[in-house]
Each structure stands twice: as C-alpha cells, then as structure tokens.
Scaffold this motif. Structure first.
Motif, short mmCIF file in Angstrom:
data_model
loop_
_atom_site.label_atom_id
_atom_site.label_comp_id
_atom_site.label_asym_id
_atom_site.label_seq_id
_atom_site.Cartn_x
_atom_site.Cartn_y
_atom_site.Cartn_z
N ALA A 76 -35.68 -23.29 -11.42
CA ALA A 76 -34.31 -22.13 -11.03
C ALA A 76 -33.58 -23.17 -9.99
O ALA A 76 -32.51 -23.12 -10.05
CB ALA A 76 -35.02 -21.11 -10.63
N GLN A 130 -31.29 -25.44 -11.80
CA GLN A 130 -30.21 -24.75 -12.38
C GLN A 130 -30.59 -24.98 -13.96
O GLN A 130 -29.59 -24.95 -14.76
CB GLN A 130 -28.91 -25.33 -11.91
CG GLN A 130 -28.64 -25.24 -10.53
CD GLN A 130 -28.61 -23.78 -9.81
OE1 GLN A 130 -27.67 -23.11 -10.14
NE2 GLN A 130 -29.58 -23.64 -8.81
N HIS A 133 -29.91 -17.83 -10.33
CA HIS A 133 -30.90 -18.64 -10.33
C HIS A 133 -31.57 -18.58 -9.00
O HIS A 133 -32.90 -18.73 -8.73
CB HIS A 133 -30.37 -20.13 -10.25
CG HIS A 133 -30.39 -20.72 -11.58
ND1 HIS A 133 -29.07 -21.03 -12.22
CD2 HIS A 133 -31.00 -21.08 -12.56
CE1 HIS A 133 -29.16 -21.69 -13.56
NE2 HIS A 133 -30.62 -21.52 -13.68
N ARG A 152 -25.30 -19.65 -10.59
CA ARG A 152 -26.19 -19.99 -9.02
C ARG A 152 -26.80 -18.99 -8.36
O ARG A 152 -28.06 -19.02 -8.18
CB ARG A 152 -25.50 -21.07 -8.19
CG ARG A 152 -26.08 -21.48 -7.08
CD ARG A 152 -25.20 -22.30 -6.10
NE ARG A 152 -25.24 -23.54 -6.95
CZ ARG A 152 -26.15 -24.72 -6.95
NH1 ARG A 152 -27.26 -24.33 -6.19
NH2 ARG A 152 -25.53 -25.74 -7.52
#
Length: 348
Positions: A87, A90, A99, A96
């Motif tokens: 995460a 990404q 994530h 984002r």
C-alpha cells in the motif's frame, strides 16, 4: 548456487544504457497495471485466516498448547505487513487515499506499528539503497555496515560490532517490538500529531491484550505475546535482510543512474511460488526496486525481462539461493567487525 550475469563486484560503465528502454518494455507488457481484484482476494483470505487463528486460540483456551498458534499468527501477521508495504508503494488501487487507509488498517490496527513511520523510512531506503548517509537501513546503529562505522566502537557497542554476524538472527527476534516503539516515537515527535494513526495503534493494543488476557491465563498471555512478536520479527527481518546485505554500497562519488543504483545494490532470491508467498514477492528485490509501484504478483513476470535487459547492457544481475544470500550478508557483517576483533586480540 549463485547466478550472475557478471561478477557482482564489478561496476561497469553503464550510465549510458539508461532505464527508459527497460521501462518501455515493462509498460508494453502491461506489468505496471493494477491487480486490485487479486489484492482484494489476498487481503480477504489473510484476514479470514487471522480470524480463524484467533478462534482457534479461543477454542484451545488456557492450555500451554496454545503457544503453538503463535507460529501461524506470526506468519499471517507478516502477510499483513506485506500488504501495508505494498500500500505504501501504491501497488494496490488507483487512489492514494485508499492506499493510505489500507496501509493504516493493516499496519496500525492489525500490527500496532505506524504506517507513516514505515513509509518515511522505507521511501528513503528506496531512493538510495545501501548508501550509508542516505539509507536508514544501513545507517549506524546497533549494527554497523562498514568498517568506518565500526571504527572506534568500544564497550557494549564494540562487543556488538565484533559479534554482529553471530547475533544477527537472535537480534531479529526483537524487531517486532522495535516496530511498535519506533512508530509511536515517530508519531509523537511530529509537529502535527497523527491522531488517526495513534488511535488505531491504541485500538490494536487494547484489542490484542484484552483478547489474550480474557482467553488465556496472565502468564500464558504474556508468553504468547512475547513469542508471537519474536517469531514475527524473525520472519519479517529474514525476508527484508537478504535483498541488500553484502551488496554494493555506493559512496558520494558514485555516479549511478536509477538502473545501476537499484540493480547493483540488490539481489534476487531463487525459489518457486512458496518462496514468493513466504517472502511477499520481495525475493524479486531487483524488480521491486526498479519498479516499486509494480503489483507484487507481476514481479515474477517482470524478472526475465529485467535480467535479459541487464545482459544486453552488461550490468551485473545477481540471483542466489536463500541460504547463500544469508551467508553473503553474514560474511559481510563479520568482515565489518574484523578490525575491532584484531584490536581486541592484540590488546590481550
């Protein structure tokens, strides 16, 4: 056995070869595209297995046999750490923000470690791997990675540096505790307190220890927590260590581009699907460092493309077995402490 395109200690003049042609090949193969569905299934399976493990802990109850369940719990905890790692790079989805939430739920809530701390540290490592002034993973600390770092160490520090190869794996059993401590310290020292992360970490600690002390006797709960974190630290550290230890260590005068910087400082670990699973894809360390946002499942597919490209441009590409990788890393650590051992022997 070790497989190399060239001798790993050789540093050819490959600055003109460039990273762009390799990047075009990888993009053309579609290997940078997200595999969100595969990640969703993997995350769901891991969470379900963790839940089943806790159900087994409850079923076994106040029996010392329950300590055997620290092994699967530590393995599954490490899988959660891999998701947090991915995460941070990404790799999973297109947002984002999503994530960050995936990372915080896995790192802060499931593991009790700071996602922000890990990202800060790990991104600096990726930017300058094995650079003693820029990579926090080879900065001077309990362990040292160059003779310059070891020089002049005395007392406890000197003993650690002289014997660091021997005590490396025992020290890894402390890493699970260090992850929690370092993360909390990092968050509390920031000017803007990370309330969400601190809240998730607090929830983790409350839920984790409440479950243990409700399901087990106090003595069993303490021993279970200690064993769980020791196995987790050993497993996680054993995955991250073989990728770089004992590889090239660039200095300020190294004029390497992205390709050279990432390939010359990394090694891959040979193995099949079990190795891929146990190491979270980080056995493809070269490909991961060249393309950190590449989904984990695509690293195996990228490996032959990257190796063939390195062959074409004359760049060393190192692949070795897991045991050999540890042997190389430990040999380097032992060599770093050689002058201190010589000084100690001469003094006696």
């Amino acid at each position: 056995m070790t497989t190399t395109v060239m001798t790993s200690g050789t540093t050819p003049d490959t600055r003109g070869s460039g990273f762009a042609p390799l990047l075009r090949e990888i993009k053309a193969a579609g290997l940078l595209e997200r595999r969100t569905a595969a990640y969703a299934i993997s995350i769901g399976v891991n969470v379900a297995l963790m839940a089943l493990t806790w159900a087994a802990i409850a079923a076994v109850g106040s029996s010392w046999w329950v300590l055997l369940l620290t092994i699967p719990l530590a393995i599954l905890t490490t899988r959660a750490a891999f998701v947090g790692h991915d995460a941070g790079h990404q790799q999973i989805a297109s947002s984002r923000r999503l994530h960050d939430w995936i990372g915080m739920l896995h790192a802060d809530l499931l593991l009790g470690m700071s996602y922000a701390w890990w990202n800060d540290k790990h991104n600096r490592h990726h930017a300058n791997p094995n650079h003693t002034d820029k990579d926090p993973d080879v900065g001077e600390g309990i362990l040292v990675w160059t003779r310059e770092q070891a020089a002049g160490r005395a007392g406890l520090e000197g003993w650690l540096s002289r014997n660091q190869a021997r005590i490396f794996f025992p020290l890894l059993t402390l890493e699970g505790f260090n992850l929690k401590y370092s993360g909390i310290r990092f968050l509390l020292q920031r000017r803007r307190t990370e309330k969400v992360e601190l809240g998730l970490m607090a929830a983790h600690l409350v839920l984790y220890f409440t479950a243990l002390f409700v399901l087990l006797s106090p003595a069993q709960a303490v021993v279970f927590a200690l064993l769980h974190h020791m196995i987790f630290g050993l497993h996680l550290g054993s995955v991250f260590a073989p990728g770089h230890k004992g590889m090239e260590m660039p200095g300020e005068d190294s004029e390497w581009g992205h390709l050279e910087k990432q390939v010359l400082t990394s090694r891959n670990i040979k193995g099949g699907l079990v190795t891929d699973w146990m190491m979270g894809g980080l056995n493809y360390q070269i490909e991961h460092h060249l393309f950190p946002s590449m989904p984990r499942a695509n690293l195996r597919l990228a490996q032959p493309i990257v190796q063939q490209y390195c062959e074409r441009v004359g760049l060393p590409y190192l692949t070795t077995g897991l045991i050999d990788s540890y042997r190389m890393g430990l040999r380097h650590m032992h060599d770093v402490g050689s002058e201190l051992r010589d000084e100690k022997a001469f003094a006696h």
